[in-house]
Write a protein that holds these residues in place. Sequence first.
Motif, PDB file in Angstrom:
ATOM      1  N   UNK A 141       0.813  -1.303   0.050  1.00 41.31           N
ATOM      2  CA  UNK A 141       0.020   0.086  -0.265  1.00 41.31           C
ATOM      3  C   UNK A 141       0.975   1.406  -0.179  1.00 41.31           C
ATOM      4  N   UNK A 142       1.937   1.131  -0.701  1.00 43.70           N
ATOM      5  CA  UNK A 142       2.970   2.215  -0.853  1.00 43.70           C
ATOM      6  C   UNK A 142       2.749   2.909  -2.168  1.00 43.70           C
ATOM      7  N   UNK A 143       3.068   4.319  -2.240  1.00 39.53           N
ATOM      8  CA  UNK A 143       2.689   5.148  -3.619  1.00 39.53           C
ATOM      9  C   UNK A 143       3.305   4.356  -4.764  1.00 39.53           C
ATOM     10  N   UNK A 144       2.694   4.584  -5.805  1.00 41.16           N
ATOM     11  CA  UNK A 144       3.517   3.711  -6.990  1.00 41.16           C
ATOM     12  C   UNK A 144       4.793   4.134  -7.072  1.00 41.16           C
ATOM     13  N   UNK A 181       1.860   7.490   3.092  1.00 42.39           N
ATOM     14  CA  UNK A 181       2.714   7.485   2.121  1.00 42.39           C
ATOM     15  C   UNK A 181       4.018   6.969   2.776  1.00 42.39           C
ATOM     16  N   UNK A 182       4.198   7.248   4.002  1.00 41.95           N
ATOM     17  CA  UNK A 182       5.535   6.748   4.619  1.00 41.95           C
ATOM     18  C   UNK A 182       5.312   5.221   5.015  1.00 41.95           C
ATOM     19  N   UNK A 214       4.687  -2.071   5.896  1.00 39.07           N
ATOM     20  CA  UNK A 214       3.558  -1.790   5.127  1.00 39.07           C
ATOM     21  C   UNK A 214       3.716   0.152   5.019  1.00 39.07           C
ATOM     22  N   UNK A 215       3.150   0.630   3.944  1.00 40.56           N
ATOM     23  CA  UNK A 215       2.956   1.999   3.968  1.00 40.56           C
ATOM     24  C   UNK A 215       1.673   2.500   4.792  1.00 40.56           C
ATOM     25  N   UNK A 216       1.541   3.676   5.207  1.00 38.08           N
ATOM     26  CA  UNK A 216       0.377   4.065   5.740  1.00 38.08           C
ATOM     27  C   UNK A 216      -0.493   4.496   4.260  1.00 38.08           C
ATOM     28  N   UNK A 217      -1.569   4.036   4.262  1.00 39.23           N
ATOM     29  CA  UNK A 217      -2.368   4.388   3.022  1.00 39.23           C
ATOM     30  C   UNK A 217      -3.293   5.794   3.113  1.00 39.23           C
ATOM     31  N   UNK A 218      -3.237   6.310   4.208  1.00 40.00           N
ATOM     32  CA  UNK A 218      -3.819   7.203   4.764  1.00 40.00           C
ATOM     33  C   UNK A 218      -5.263   7.019   4.996  1.00 40.00           C
TER      34      UNK A 218
END
Length: 267
Positions: free
Chosen positions: A48-51, A91-92, A113-117
């Motif tokens: 779930x990280x930015x592309x 995004x982190x 994992x990333x924080x998806x917001x």
Amino acid sequence: MRQSRAAAKRRTKSFILVCVLFTFITLVIGGVTYAFLHQPPGLDQQRFCPANGPLGHVVLLVDKTDPLDFTQKQAFQSSLEQLVTGGVAPGYLLSVFVLGEDYKANAAPVFERCNPGDGAGASAFTSNPAHLKKRFEQDFRGPMQRVADELQATKSAKYSPIFEMLEMTAINGFRKQNVNGPRRLIIVSDMLHNTPEYSMYHGNPDFERFHQSDYGRKMSTDFNGVDVELQYLLNTPHLQTRRHLKFWEGYFGAAGARIVAVRPLEG
């Protein structure tokens, strides 16, 4: 003549109304188009990280070589919740490592994992805040809560290889991910390294002497540009002195990092 003037006024009003309506529709279409063209890239479906890659990297290292007492456990759980809900920006990437007796068995992160917001502040016009909130709970906060039990010990360990685990966080955390953005290392530990090669339970720790030793040179690593936060577990206060903290200031300084916060956990 009066009817002609009245008709002209009606035509003028209609024309103005049409112009206003046309301008409004144009602005709406333009806003939607701009939002669509400038929306952030989608997220990958594994972490779930930015592309285009994470925007920053937070590494959490939790010491489980000693069980937490009741108060420490409450403080730790509260600190963990604060980290998940506010300490990792959308995004982190969050990577979580465990410090156990066998550092080789804990070389890889137990969570990454990333924080998806969570949708806070998102516009209902261009996104779906409810969906974003659900995704945050299911794919980030929930899994992290389930990992929390793995971060707590049930019995004391014989050794506490802090230096070796710091090397693992540098190699398999920061260096492996190579995130182009802010980097932060959060350590929850008493910071009392204890192995057959070196123990902070014997004598006063002196970084320069340690750094010049064979073992100290072997334990050198690279944390260039990393901000470090220490969350102290005060298990042995008479050893966890200003001199002890100075040792770690020297260690991280030599590794290219800096300690930006020191906070004792209650208990």
